[in-house]
Design a protein around this motif. Sequence first.
Motif, PDB file in Angstrom:
ATOM      1  N   SER A  26      36.357  50.951  32.527  1.00  0.00           N
ATOM      2  CA  SER A  26      38.098  51.443  31.892  1.00  0.00           C
ATOM      3  C   SER A  26      39.292  50.866  31.783  1.00  0.00           C
ATOM      4  O   SER A  26      40.145  51.434  32.243  1.00  0.00           O
ATOM      5  CB  SER A  26      38.160  53.299  31.368  1.00  0.00           C
ATOM      6  N   PHE A  27      39.237  49.524  31.145  1.00  0.00           N
ATOM      7  CA  PHE A  27      40.173  48.472  31.551  1.00  0.00           C
ATOM      8  C   PHE A  27      41.408  49.439  30.498  1.00  0.00           C
ATOM      9  O   PHE A  27      41.192  49.737  29.357  1.00  0.00           O
ATOM     10  CB  PHE A  27      40.148  46.822  31.100  1.00  0.00           C
ATOM     11  N   LEU A  28      42.285  49.221  30.912  1.00  0.00           N
ATOM     12  CA  LEU A  28      43.549  49.510  30.612  1.00  0.00           C
ATOM     13  C   LEU A  28      44.586  48.533  29.303  1.00  0.00           C
ATOM     14  O   LEU A  28      44.995  48.207  29.982  1.00  0.00           O
ATOM     15  CB  LEU A  28      44.864  50.340  31.348  1.00  0.00           C
ATOM     16  N   ALA A 318      36.858  40.479  37.648  1.00  0.00           N
ATOM     17  CA  ALA A 318      37.249  41.556  37.102  1.00  0.00           C
ATOM     18  C   ALA A 318      35.861  42.460  36.992  1.00  0.00           C
ATOM     19  O   ALA A 318      35.901  43.652  35.776  1.00  0.00           O
ATOM     20  CB  ALA A 318      38.144  41.473  35.859  1.00  0.00           C
ATOM     21  N   PRO A 319      35.109  42.816  38.203  1.00  0.00           N
ATOM     22  CA  PRO A 319      34.153  43.662  37.643  1.00  0.00           C
ATOM     23  C   PRO A 319      33.887  44.949  37.943  1.00  0.00           C
ATOM     24  O   PRO A 319      35.121  45.564  39.159  1.00  0.00           O
ATOM     25  CB  PRO A 319      33.097  42.609  38.642  1.00  0.00           C
ATOM     26  N   GLY A 320      32.977  45.052  37.847  1.00  0.00           N
ATOM     27  CA  GLY A 320      33.270  46.679  37.837  1.00  0.00           C
ATOM     28  C   GLY A 320      33.478  47.370  39.321  1.00  0.00           C
ATOM     29  O   GLY A 320      33.436  47.681  39.649  1.00  0.00           O
ATOM     30  N   LYS A 321      32.583  46.174  39.866  1.00  0.00           N
ATOM     31  CA  LYS A 321      32.522  46.597  41.725  1.00  0.00           C
ATOM     32  C   LYS A 321      33.830  46.092  42.347  1.00  0.00           C
ATOM     33  O   LYS A 321      33.937  46.747  43.225  1.00  0.00           O
ATOM     34  CB  LYS A 321      31.613  45.669  42.256  1.00  0.00           C
ATOM     35  N   PRO A 337      48.841  40.780  42.869  1.00  0.00           N
ATOM     36  CA  PRO A 337      49.685  40.596  41.770  1.00  0.00           C
ATOM     37  C   PRO A 337      49.184  40.682  40.353  1.00  0.00           C
ATOM     38  O   PRO A 337      49.336  40.919  39.277  1.00  0.00           O
ATOM     39  CB  PRO A 337      50.843  39.799  41.963  1.00  0.00           C
ATOM     40  N   TYR A 338      47.840  40.139  40.148  1.00  0.00           N
ATOM     41  CA  TYR A 338      47.077  39.726  39.345  1.00  0.00           C
ATOM     42  C   TYR A 338      45.471  39.200  40.056  1.00  0.00           C
ATOM     43  O   TYR A 338      45.078  39.413  41.121  1.00  0.00           O
ATOM     44  CB  TYR A 338      47.605  39.093  37.871  1.00  0.00           C
ATOM     45  N   THR A 339      44.756  39.273  38.873  1.00  0.00           N
ATOM     46  CA  THR A 339      43.066  39.017  39.084  1.00  0.00           C
ATOM     47  C   THR A 339      42.910  38.049  37.708  1.00  0.00           C
ATOM     48  O   THR A 339      43.697  38.439  36.829  1.00  0.00           O
ATOM     49  CB  THR A 339      42.575  39.805  39.053  1.00  0.00           C
ATOM     50  N   VAL A 340      41.570  37.343  37.974  1.00  0.00           N
ATOM     51  CA  VAL A 340      41.138  36.753  37.010  1.00  0.00           C
ATOM     52  C   VAL A 340      40.178  37.021  36.583  1.00  0.00           C
ATOM     53  O   VAL A 340      39.623  37.376  37.032  1.00  0.00           O
ATOM     54  CB  VAL A 340      42.237  35.047  36.483  1.00  0.00           C
ATOM     55  N   ASP A 341      39.657  36.718  34.491  1.00  0.00           N
ATOM     56  CA  ASP A 341      38.325  36.854  34.342  1.00  0.00           C
ATOM     57  C   ASP A 341      38.026  35.820  33.452  1.00  0.00           C
ATOM     58  O   ASP A 341      39.514  35.474  32.913  1.00  0.00           O
ATOM     59  CB  ASP A 341      37.628  38.054  34.181  1.00  0.00           C
ATOM     60  N   ARG A 342      37.562  35.383  33.297  1.00  0.00           N
ATOM     61  CA  ARG A 342      36.156  34.289  32.060  1.00  0.00           C
ATOM     62  C   ARG A 342      36.366  34.949  31.147  1.00  0.00           C
ATOM     63  O   ARG A 342      36.488  34.564  29.780  1.00  0.00           O
ATOM     64  CB  ARG A 342      35.219  33.626  32.067  1.00  0.00           C
ATOM     65  N   ASN A 343      36.437  36.195  31.013  1.00  0.00           N
ATOM     66  CA  ASN A 343      35.910  36.914  29.728  1.00  0.00           C
ATOM     67  C   ASN A 343      37.265  37.743  28.836  1.00  0.00           C
ATOM     68  O   ASN A 343      38.327  38.263  29.570  1.00  0.00           O
ATOM     69  CB  ASN A 343      35.669  38.627  29.670  1.00  0.00           C
ATOM     70  N   PRO A 344      37.820  37.320  27.479  1.00  0.00           N
ATOM     71  CA  PRO A 344      38.795  37.257  27.172  1.00  0.00           C
ATOM     72  C   PRO A 344      38.696  38.649  26.572  1.00  0.00           C
ATOM     73  O   PRO A 344      39.604  38.728  26.403  1.00  0.00           O
ATOM     74  CB  PRO A 344      38.404  36.531  25.832  1.00  0.00           C
ATOM     75  N   TYR A 345      38.355  39.316  26.807  1.00  0.00           N
ATOM     76  CA  TYR A 345      38.290  41.000  26.337  1.00  0.00           C
ATOM     77  C   TYR A 345      39.571  40.894  27.380  1.00  0.00           C
ATOM     78  O   TYR A 345      40.098  42.093  27.020  1.00  0.00           O
ATOM     79  CB  TYR A 345      36.761  41.257  26.326  1.00  0.00           C
ATOM     80  N   LYS A 346      38.926  41.328  28.763  1.00  0.00           N
ATOM     81  CA  LYS A 346      39.818  41.589  29.730  1.00  0.00           C
ATOM     82  C   LYS A 346      41.363  41.359  29.817  1.00  0.00           C
ATOM     83  O   LYS A 346      41.824  41.727  30.230  1.00  0.00           O
ATOM     84  CB  LYS A 346      39.018  41.663  30.945  1.00  0.00           C
ATOM     85  N   HIS A 347      41.651  39.344  29.167  1.00  0.00           N
ATOM     86  CA  HIS A 347      43.155  39.792  28.962  1.00  0.00           C
ATOM     87  C   HIS A 347      44.213  40.294  28.272  1.00  0.00           C
ATOM     88  O   HIS A 347      43.875  41.261  27.073  1.00  0.00           O
ATOM     89  CB  HIS A 347      43.129  37.813  28.599  1.00  0.00           C
TER      90      HIS A 347
END
Length: 411
Positions: A26-28, A318-321, A337-347
């Motif tokens: 449930s990313f905000l 930014a996986p569920g685990k 301070p941040y994490t990165v992810d290849r999935n643009p949906y989460k950016h």
Amino acid sequence: MTRCRLCGSAALASVVDLGATPPCESFLAADQLDRPEPAYPLHLRVCTDCWLAQIPPLITPEETFTQYAYFSSYSTSWVEHARTFVADAVQRLDLGTDAFVVEVASNDGYLLKSVVDRGIRCLGIEPSVNVGAAARDAGVPTLTEFLDPATGAAVRAEHGAADLVVANNVYAHIPDVVGFTRGLRALVADDGWVCIEVQHLLTLIEENQYDTIYHEHFQYYTVASAMRALASGGLTLVDVELLPTHGGSIRLWARPAESAGEPMRRVAEVLDREKAAGLQELSGYAEFSARVAKVRRDLLRFLIEAAERGETVVGYGAPGKGNTLLNHCGVRPDLLPYTVDRNPYKHGRFTPGTRIPVLPPERIAADRPDYVLVLPWNLRAELVEQLSFVHGWGGRLVFPIPELSIVEVAS
């Protein structure tokens, strides 16, 4: 939780209590940061009658999966795993172009794309509207539904019985395990096959993989408990494979009970391993909670000491685990301070509970941090290679599970 969802027993024993956390996917969005955020208990128990490990069904699949943040195709190794599986299944079951393959929880079509490429008729059943649309855009026929006996019967009536039903990484995600299993039986031909991949409780316990406990995963299987679950829907386990995926998974090959025959030797071998590990008695779970607590202490100690030395630590993935880990450890943006992810949906979104920004992967090379905390540790080999550029400025990778390790990557 008062009764086991598989056998109905009230004999449930605590394995580990991770407190209360928000649902892990449930990313905000930025405009949600000042709103209340629900959190739910995350307490793993095991039934001492049928030995199914489980958490209470406090959220519904509809709340989690109608819109979903996870797209399988963003993991290169996972797509290759699926491609190899399809090739092996086609050979093992002698599937020709007249065969029919159904995948339940087919996500964005990452697996069935290989079936389509072979000219084999197929259908995905995927409840998430957004990822199902991505599958159809990729040329994979996909039905937007949750599987239950009625859905299974309707698909069979319209498309015919399936020679192979695939249910990879979904058998843990459904609270009505009996109804879902009956849905699988409704889909498969009387002489067909059901293939399920699911994380193995044996490796979860042995390798301290507690971050894979989250609200989407309602139950956690041994082969012994999976056999009981399959039998509840009229399916019999015939063969099992041990896989390295997700830190250790089991691939279950099942058939309708009337056509199953005797199980292969590997089934008895894995059952013996589980029994030797004590997973059919409480002793096998006794030390798990203490080892979980040590992961928390070690990670917090590392992050605090790095901050006090003026060193920078950022996240990868930014996986569920990862969200189970970050919430259990109480990590906030002052330490990560941040994490990165290849999935643009989460950016541009923020991790649930911990409110850590999720940015594009290019940010790491721009900022050149001292350490990169790798949250999808199950993709370790893939990510050590992907992140080899971190070595260029002397950066190092940090893996928190099964115990904290700091890795110098070769450029």
